[in-house]
Design a protein around this motif. Structure first.
Motif, PDB file in Angstrom:
ATOM      1  N   LEU A 184       0.673  -1.195  -0.058  1.00  0.00           N
ATOM      2  CA  LEU A 184       0.067  -0.065  -0.013  1.00  0.00           C
ATOM      3  C   LEU A 184       1.136   1.060  -0.232  1.00  0.00           C
ATOM      4  O   LEU A 184       0.569   2.282  -0.696  1.00  0.00           O
ATOM      5  N   ILE A 185       2.040   0.714   0.564  1.00  0.00           N
ATOM      6  CA  ILE A 185       3.053   2.743   0.784  1.00  0.00           C
ATOM      7  C   ILE A 185       3.524   2.229  -0.443  1.00  0.00           C
ATOM      8  O   ILE A 185       5.096   3.235  -0.305  1.00  0.00           O
ATOM      9  N   PHE A 186       3.806   1.323  -0.949  1.00  0.00           N
ATOM     10  CA  PHE A 186       4.461   1.230  -2.179  1.00  0.00           C
ATOM     11  C   PHE A 186       4.529   2.584  -3.214  1.00  0.00           C
ATOM     12  O   PHE A 186       3.284   2.957  -3.570  1.00  0.00           O
ATOM     13  N   SER A 187       5.462   3.159  -3.240  1.00  0.00           N
ATOM     14  CA  SER A 187       5.537   4.433  -4.366  1.00  0.00           C
ATOM     15  C   SER A 187       5.702   3.736  -6.142  1.00  0.00           C
ATOM     16  O   SER A 187       7.280   3.438  -6.138  1.00  0.00           O
ATOM     17  N   PRO A 188       5.785   3.371  -7.076  1.00  0.00           N
ATOM     18  CA  PRO A 188       5.797   3.575  -8.126  1.00  0.00           C
ATOM     19  C   PRO A 188       6.726   3.789  -9.101  1.00  0.00           C
ATOM     20  O   PRO A 188       7.391   4.131  -9.777  1.00  0.00           O
ATOM     21  N   THR A 189       6.670   5.593  -8.570  1.00  0.00           N
ATOM     22  CA  THR A 189       7.656   6.790  -9.312  1.00  0.00           C
ATOM     23  C   THR A 189       8.635   7.157  -7.778  1.00  0.00           C
ATOM     24  O   THR A 189       9.309   7.616  -8.560  1.00  0.00           O
ATOM     25  N   GLN A 190       8.699   6.588  -7.027  1.00  0.00           N
ATOM     26  CA  GLN A 190       9.584   7.120  -5.938  1.00  0.00           C
ATOM     27  C   GLN A 190      10.960   6.561  -6.393  1.00  0.00           C
ATOM     28  O   GLN A 190      11.279   5.750  -6.269  1.00  0.00           O
ATOM     29  N   LEU A 191      11.582   7.526  -6.441  1.00  0.00           N
ATOM     30  CA  LEU A 191      13.150   6.354  -6.723  1.00  0.00           C
ATOM     31  C   LEU A 191      13.986   5.948  -5.634  1.00  0.00           C
ATOM     32  O   LEU A 191      14.309   6.984  -4.499  1.00  0.00           O
ATOM     33  N   ALA A 192      15.150   5.002  -5.876  1.00  0.00           N
ATOM     34  CA  ALA A 192      15.684   4.855  -4.627  1.00  0.00           C
ATOM     35  C   ALA A 192      17.699   5.786  -4.764  1.00  0.00           C
ATOM     36  O   ALA A 192      17.726   6.412  -5.972  1.00  0.00           O
ATOM     37  N   PRO A 209       3.464  -3.766  -9.478  1.00  0.00           N
ATOM     38  CA  PRO A 209       4.267  -1.739  -9.522  1.00  0.00           C
ATOM     39  C   PRO A 209       5.530  -2.594  -9.232  1.00  0.00           C
ATOM     40  O   PRO A 209       6.341  -1.127  -9.770  1.00  0.00           O
ATOM     41  N   THR A 210       5.743  -2.749  -8.605  1.00  0.00           N
ATOM     42  CA  THR A 210       7.048  -3.046  -8.349  1.00  0.00           C
ATOM     43  C   THR A 210       7.941  -3.517  -9.902  1.00  0.00           C
ATOM     44  O   THR A 210       9.265  -2.824 -10.292  1.00  0.00           O
ATOM     45  N   ALA A 211       7.741  -4.550 -10.483  1.00  0.00           N
ATOM     46  CA  ALA A 211       8.180  -4.450 -12.117  1.00  0.00           C
ATOM     47  C   ALA A 211       8.199  -3.376 -13.028  1.00  0.00           C
ATOM     48  O   ALA A 211       9.149  -3.457 -13.667  1.00  0.00           O
ATOM     49  N   LEU A 212       6.881  -2.985 -12.771  1.00  0.00           N
ATOM     50  CA  LEU A 212       7.006  -1.799 -13.714  1.00  0.00           C
ATOM     51  C   LEU A 212       8.130   0.068 -13.035  1.00  0.00           C
ATOM     52  O   LEU A 212       8.436   0.761 -13.828  1.00  0.00           O
ATOM     53  N   HIS A 213       8.615  -0.417 -12.139  1.00  0.00           N
ATOM     54  CA  HIS A 213       9.268   0.467 -11.614  1.00  0.00           C
ATOM     55  C   HIS A 213      10.280   0.819 -12.418  1.00  0.00           C
ATOM     56  O   HIS A 213      10.959   0.468 -13.095  1.00  0.00           O
ATOM     57  N   PRO A 214      10.962   2.006 -12.704  1.00  0.00           N
ATOM     58  CA  PRO A 214      12.135   2.676 -13.569  1.00  0.00           C
ATOM     59  C   PRO A 214      12.951   2.163 -13.364  1.00  0.00           C
ATOM     60  O   PRO A 214      13.849   2.159 -14.547  1.00  0.00           O
ATOM     61  N   GLN A 215      13.411   1.832 -11.958  1.00  0.00           N
ATOM     62  CA  GLN A 215      14.227   1.180 -11.665  1.00  0.00           C
ATOM     63  C   GLN A 215      14.982  -0.297 -11.747  1.00  0.00           C
ATOM     64  O   GLN A 215      16.149  -0.902 -11.281  1.00  0.00           O
ATOM     65  N   THR A 216      13.292  -1.205 -11.709  1.00  0.00           N
ATOM     66  CA  THR A 216      13.396  -2.481 -12.084  1.00  0.00           C
ATOM     67  C   THR A 216      14.186  -2.644 -12.948  1.00  0.00           C
ATOM     68  O   THR A 216      13.702  -2.219 -14.345  1.00  0.00           O
ATOM     69  N   LYS A 221      20.278 -10.747 -13.942  1.00  0.00           N
ATOM     70  CA  LYS A 221      19.192 -11.180 -13.121  1.00  0.00           C
ATOM     71  C   LYS A 221      18.678  -9.831 -12.735  1.00  0.00           C
ATOM     72  O   LYS A 221      18.054  -9.528 -13.544  1.00  0.00           O
ATOM     73  N   LEU A 222      17.717  -9.723 -11.731  1.00  0.00           N
ATOM     74  CA  LEU A 222      16.328  -8.716 -12.098  1.00  0.00           C
ATOM     75  C   LEU A 222      17.189  -7.776 -10.663  1.00  0.00           C
ATOM     76  O   LEU A 222      17.292  -8.263  -9.610  1.00  0.00           O
ATOM     77  N   ARG A 223      17.510  -6.512 -11.142  1.00  0.00           N
ATOM     78  CA  ARG A 223      17.709  -5.758  -9.958  1.00  0.00           C
ATOM     79  C   ARG A 223      17.044  -5.031  -9.466  1.00  0.00           C
ATOM     80  O   ARG A 223      15.721  -4.437 -10.388  1.00  0.00           O
ATOM     81  N   MET A 224      16.169  -4.718  -8.420  1.00  0.00           N
ATOM     82  CA  MET A 224      15.345  -3.847  -8.053  1.00  0.00           C
ATOM     83  C   MET A 224      16.281  -3.261  -6.847  1.00  0.00           C
ATOM     84  O   MET A 224      15.811  -3.730  -5.696  1.00  0.00           O
ATOM     85  N   PRO A 225      16.455  -1.940  -6.930  1.00  0.00           N
ATOM     86  CA  PRO A 225      16.698  -0.983  -5.430  1.00  0.00           C
ATOM     87  C   PRO A 225      15.854  -1.482  -4.614  1.00  0.00           C
ATOM     88  O   PRO A 225      15.746  -0.866  -3.417  1.00  0.00           O
ATOM     89  N   THR A 226      14.799  -1.343  -4.966  1.00  0.00           N
ATOM     90  CA  THR A 226      13.551  -1.076  -3.868  1.00  0.00           C
ATOM     91  C   THR A 226      13.172  -2.658  -3.079  1.00  0.00           C
ATOM     92  O   THR A 226      12.856  -1.731  -2.531  1.00  0.00           O
ATOM     93  N   LYS A 227      13.975  -3.414  -3.279  1.00  0.00           N
ATOM     94  CA  LYS A 227      13.657  -4.339  -2.938  1.00  0.00           C
ATOM     95  C   LYS A 227      14.890  -5.166  -1.933  1.00  0.00           C
ATOM     96  O   LYS A 227      15.999  -4.942  -2.384  1.00  0.00           O
ATOM     97  N   LEU A 228      14.458  -5.965  -0.661  1.00  0.00           N
ATOM     98  CA  LEU A 228      15.715  -6.462  -0.233  1.00  0.00           C
ATOM     99  C   LEU A 228      16.420  -7.542  -1.101  1.00  0.00           C
ATOM    100  O   LEU A 228      15.245  -7.803  -1.994  1.00  0.00           O
TER     101      LEU A 228
END
Length: 266
Positions: A81-89, A199-206, A226-233
């Motif tokens: 719910l609090i994840f923002s699809p536009t907020q960048l790491a 939403p994370t899949a579509l994040h611009p930094q994924t 690999k799939l790199r997602m700086p918004t996830k652990l």
């Protein structure tokens, strides 16, 4: 004048609250091997949280373990719910890159899987229009992007690396993925598997990562991709990916099926 003591849980219900919490924390210790993750869950668990979030009896082991799962799923929903699809790491400079970047996996570095580049193809299935298997040459022909971001491990350490590859959102749109679907799942050559929210899949930094520090992705960092997602652990970032699928069916993950939070936001 008599002083009346508030009734305790044990006096009212016959249940020893301290004993219940001790048992719940013991179950956590059995389910989670990583000390930092285990300690976090053990410290954060309270009797109120155990009973309030689950609405179940806390008088037997089976329901205590089920309660822990419900708490984890509750955390997933809150993070979603609090994840923002536009907020960048945060991003960093080349001078801040951690050298050498540490190896991380559920096995030792001497057990890294070798994948044959010549025969490799990425299998794509599920809710997509184009299901053809992708070669590395085809993926490298797509627009490439670099990012210098921090990898945050659930064990408590972090490191900064430079990753390059295809924006995953671009790839999903290119194959005609149904972006209203709930999940994207991954299967890996090292028998790892995980899934993420759309939403994370579509994040611009994924990033569908094909290179590290300007060179083809080394085997120890996840070749061929690999799939790199700086918004996830870190445990949510699969390596050695051999197949992906778009779906509305929850498919869990290697660590998630052992008690880790599924959303895994950093």
């Amino acid at each position: 004048m008599k002083i009346f003591k508030a009734p305790t849980l044990a006096r009212v219900t016959g249940i020893d609250g301290d004993a219940v919490l001790h048992e719940a924390r013991t179950l956590i210790a059995k389910k989670l091997d990583q000390p930092s993750r285990r300690a976090f869950m053990q410290r954060s668990l309270t009797l109120g949280g155990l009973s309030l979030l689950t609405g179940c009896s806390i008088s037997d082991n089976t329901q205590v373990e089920a309660a822990l799962t419900k708490i984890s799923r509750f955390n997933d929903k809150v993070q979603g719910l609090i994840f923002s699809p536009t907020q960048l790491a945060p991003t960093y400079t080349e001078a801040e890159i951690t050298r050498p970047f540490p190896f991380n996996a559920y096995y030792g570095e001497n057990e890294v899987r070798e994948v044959d580049e010549a025969s490799y193809k990425l299998e794509v299935t599920g809710m997509v229009a184009d299901r053809h298997a992708w070669t590395l040459a085809e993926l490298r022909a797509m627009p490439q992007h670099d990012q210098i971001t921090r990898h945050i491990c659930v064990e408590g350490w972090s490191a900064i690396g430079k990753w390059g590859g295809v924006r995953f959102a671009d790839f999903l749109r290119h194959i005609g993925a149904d972006t209203t679907a709930k999940y994207v799942g991954f299967k890996c050559a090292d028998d790892y598997y995980t899934s993420i929210d759309m939403p994370t899949a579509l994040h611009p930094q994924t990033l569908l990562t094909l290179s590290y520090d300007g060179q083809p992705l080394p085997p120890k960092y996840g070749f061929p991709m690999k799939l790199r997602m700086p918004t996830k652990l870190g445990y949510k970032n699969p390596k050695h990916i051999k197949a992906m699928f778009v779906t509305n069916t929850y498919s869990g993950g290697y660590w998630e099926d052992q008690g880790y939070n599924w959303f895994g936001g950093s």
